[in-house]
Design a protein around this motif. Structure first.
Motif, mmCIF file in Angstrom:
data_model
loop_
_atom_site.group_PDB
_atom_site.id
_atom_site.type_symbol
_atom_site.label_atom_id
_atom_site.label_comp_id
_atom_site.label_asym_id
_atom_site.label_seq_id
_atom_site.Cartn_x
_atom_site.Cartn_y
_atom_site.Cartn_z
ATOM 1 N N VAL A 148 0.818 -1.146 0.321
ATOM 2 C CA VAL A 148 0.005 -0.097 -0.152
ATOM 3 C C VAL A 148 0.702 1.204 0.013
ATOM 4 C CG1 VAL A 148 -1.739 1.421 1.322
ATOM 5 C CG2 VAL A 148 -2.053 -1.092 1.004
ATOM 6 N N TYR A 149 1.922 1.304 0.629
ATOM 7 C CA TYR A 149 2.909 2.390 0.802
ATOM 8 C C TYR A 149 3.613 2.819 -0.450
ATOM 9 C CZ TYR A 149 7.006 5.286 1.925
ATOM 10 O OH TYR A 149 7.833 6.070 2.008
ATOM 11 N N LEU A 150 3.990 1.680 -1.192
ATOM 12 C CA LEU A 150 4.705 2.085 -2.392
ATOM 13 C C LEU A 150 3.949 2.394 -3.548
ATOM 14 C CD1 LEU A 150 7.311 -0.931 -2.506
ATOM 15 C CD2 LEU A 150 7.632 1.372 -2.505
ATOM 16 N N LYS A 151 2.504 2.078 -3.295
ATOM 17 C CA LYS A 151 1.552 2.580 -4.462
ATOM 18 C C LYS A 151 1.260 3.962 -4.106
ATOM 19 C CE LYS A 151 -1.657 -0.543 -5.600
ATOM 20 N NZ LYS A 151 -2.874 -1.497 -5.845
ATOM 21 N N LYS A 152 1.003 4.216 -2.782
ATOM 22 C CA LYS A 152 0.488 5.483 -2.149
ATOM 23 C C LYS A 152 1.696 6.832 -2.428
ATOM 24 C CE LYS A 152 -2.901 5.340 1.318
ATOM 25 N NZ LYS A 152 -3.026 5.416 2.784
ATOM 26 N N VAL A 153 2.925 6.360 -2.146
ATOM 27 C CA VAL A 153 3.970 7.327 -2.098
ATOM 28 C C VAL A 153 4.747 7.358 -3.363
ATOM 29 C CG1 VAL A 153 6.057 7.999 -0.786
ATOM 30 C CG2 VAL A 153 4.100 7.208 0.420
ATOM 31 N N HIS A 154 5.197 5.998 -4.048
ATOM 32 C CA HIS A 154 6.059 5.843 -4.920
ATOM 33 C C HIS A 154 5.193 5.731 -6.355
ATOM 34 C CE1 HIS A 154 9.647 6.350 -2.811
ATOM 35 N NE2 HIS A 154 9.136 5.453 -1.730
ATOM 36 N N ASN A 155 3.933 5.516 -6.396
ATOM 37 C CA ASN A 155 2.907 5.155 -7.436
ATOM 38 C C ASN A 155 3.592 3.868 -8.255
ATOM 39 O OD1 ASN A 155 1.289 7.448 -7.515
ATOM 40 N ND2 ASN A 155 2.929 8.643 -8.181
ATOM 41 N N LEU A 156 4.056 2.793 -7.240
ATOM 42 C CA LEU A 156 4.784 1.836 -7.768
ATOM 43 C C LEU A 156 4.000 0.318 -7.406
ATOM 44 C CD1 LEU A 156 7.573 1.040 -9.452
ATOM 45 C CD2 LEU A 156 8.443 0.115 -7.180
ATOM 46 N N VAL A 166 14.044 -1.658 -5.674
ATOM 47 C CA VAL A 166 12.957 -2.275 -6.034
ATOM 48 C C VAL A 166 12.396 -2.110 -7.195
ATOM 49 C CG1 VAL A 166 10.696 -2.663 -5.236
ATOM 50 C CG2 VAL A 166 12.377 -2.519 -3.587
ATOM 51 N N ARG A 167 12.169 -3.009 -7.927
ATOM 52 C CA ARG A 167 11.404 -2.754 -9.276
ATOM 53 C C ARG A 167 10.112 -3.142 -9.518
ATOM 54 N NH1 ARG A 167 16.250 -5.053 -9.391
ATOM 55 N NH2 ARG A 167 17.795 -4.135 -10.649
ATOM 56 N N GLY A 168 9.080 -2.568 -9.846
ATOM 57 C CA GLY A 168 7.847 -2.741 -10.082
ATOM 58 C C GLY A 168 7.067 -2.043 -11.208
ATOM 59 N N LEU A 169 5.907 -1.861 -11.090
ATOM 60 C CA LEU A 169 5.283 -1.340 -12.561
ATOM 61 C C LEU A 169 4.590 0.233 -12.010
ATOM 62 C CD1 LEU A 169 4.540 -2.278 -15.214
ATOM 63 C CD2 LEU A 169 2.279 -2.897 -14.450
ATOM 64 N N HIS A 170 5.315 1.217 -12.634
ATOM 65 C CA HIS A 170 4.791 2.495 -12.403
ATOM 66 C C HIS A 170 3.296 2.715 -12.786
ATOM 67 C CE1 HIS A 170 5.289 7.012 -12.518
ATOM 68 N NE2 HIS A 170 5.545 6.747 -11.264
ATOM 69 N N LEU A 171 2.569 3.320 -11.907
ATOM 70 C CA LEU A 171 1.099 3.522 -12.200
ATOM 71 C C LEU A 171 0.985 4.527 -13.042
ATOM 72 C CD1 LEU A 171 -0.282 3.327 -8.522
ATOM 73 C CD2 LEU A 171 -1.172 1.986 -10.639
ATOM 74 N N LEU A 172 1.674 5.629 -13.171
ATOM 75 C CA LEU A 172 1.162 6.668 -14.309
ATOM 76 C C LEU A 172 1.757 6.212 -15.669
ATOM 77 C CD1 LEU A 172 2.280 9.707 -11.732
ATOM 78 C CD2 LEU A 172 0.026 8.585 -11.825
#
Length: 334
Positions: free
Chosen positions: A183-191, A221-227
């Protein structure tokens, strides 16, 4: 046979042999053919990485069975594997269950065990099993406090003379700590990251209390950027991960404080002398013993092998007739 049927991991103890199996509680199923493709470690590798027709799922949530058929299938597979694939004379099984389970949830575990081929099913509350496995003197009339932080539940209990004096079970544990990172990564890093990546972050740089190495502990950390919708790498620091886990950690600390407040004075003085014992996978989170010591003012120890405490406890009960009164029977035999 003693089984710690955990939300995150299932462990099996066989009388005379010790711990013979320690696998993640995950099953990969082909939805078209309705068959299991993998169970345990192999299935965990598939989490978030399967095609449409294959689903990797965890049949237990919050310490209880959420998917009965899959849980039964997983138990059958583990019992079969423990016996080297040979057909087994129906075993007598002792299962560790959270102290706060309802009658319906308990019955689901019992039915799954019988369907998986058990001859006789007995239960032991996880806090008692963890205390026995951690080597606490539960047979004596002295106060022992155990905190068992698993994947789905945190069990806090004060034990004396082979019984539970006070216990509290909260359905906040390792899974919620992992979820708070997602949840934190989605909110703060859009990841957007998966469960496995979040768990790697928790193990790698997660902590419950500030340490001197905090500023040096970083992780890419690698992930999918929301934007942008594209893969992205971000650098995380230990203090921000600790900050995002504060809420679930505070629920655990509050449960410990509530239990201490309700503890009879004589037992409370024993606990101050002996300290608090931490067990379960959550005990491996850096600094959690320091956090609980700081919040309660009582020395907190981590068990020698926190992951295996519950299953070791079930095994010791199987092998020691004098401890059998801590077991509760199957409703089929009552």
């Amino acid at each position: 046979m003693g089984i710690d049927l955990g939300t995150a991991n299932t462990l099996v103890y066989v009388s005379g042999k010790g711990i013979v199996l320690q696998e993640p509680s995950v099953v990969a199923i082909d939805q078209n053919k309705k068959v299991a493709l993998a169970v345990g470690e192999e299935a965990k590798k598939m989490l978030g990485r399967t095609p449409e027709n294959v689903i990797a799922l965890r049949p237990l949530r919050d310490g209880v069975i959420a998917d009965f058929d899959t849980a039964e299938l997983m138990l059958k597979h583990f019992i079969h594997r423990v016996n080297d694939g040979k057909s087994l004379i129906s075993p007598r099984i002792v299962i560790g269950i959270p102290s706060g389970v309802t009658g319906v949830e308990r019955r689901a575990v019992e039915d799954a065990a019988y369907q998986a081929g058990a001859r006789d099913v007995r239960f032991i509350d996880e806090p008692i099993a963890a205390a026995i496995g951690a080597g606490l003197p539960v047979s004596e009339a002295t106060g022992n406090m155990i905190i068992d932080i698993g994947g789905g539940t945190t069990e806090v209990a004060v034990l004396s003379f082979e019984g539970t004096v006070i216990s509290e079970s909260v359905r906040i544990a390792g899974d919620e700590l992992t979820e708070s990172i997602i949840v934190y990564l989605k909110k703060v890093h859009n990841l957007v990251i998966g469960e496995r990546t979040a768990e790697d972050i928790k193990i790698g740089i997660g902590s419950a209390y500030p340490t001197n190495d905090d500023n040096d502990a970083i992780m890419e950390v690698r992930g999918l950027h929301l934007l942008s919708g594209l893969p992205r790498t971000v650098t995380l620091k230990a203090p921000e991960i600790r900050e995002c886990m504060l809420e679930p950690l505070s629920v655990i600390v509050e449960a410990v404080k509530r239990t201490l407040e309700r503890t009879p004075p004589e037992l409370a003085s024993d606990i101050i002398d002996r300290g608090i014992m931490l067990a379960g996978g959550g005990a491996l989170l850096k600094g959690i013993d320091t956090l609980i010591s700081h919040e309660t003012g009582i020395v907190t120890h981590i068990a020698a092998d926190p992951l295996c405490c519950v299953v070791l406890g079930t095994g010791r009960v199987l092998e020691n007739k004098q401890l059998e009164r801590v077991l509760s029977g199957s409703s089929r035999n009552m």
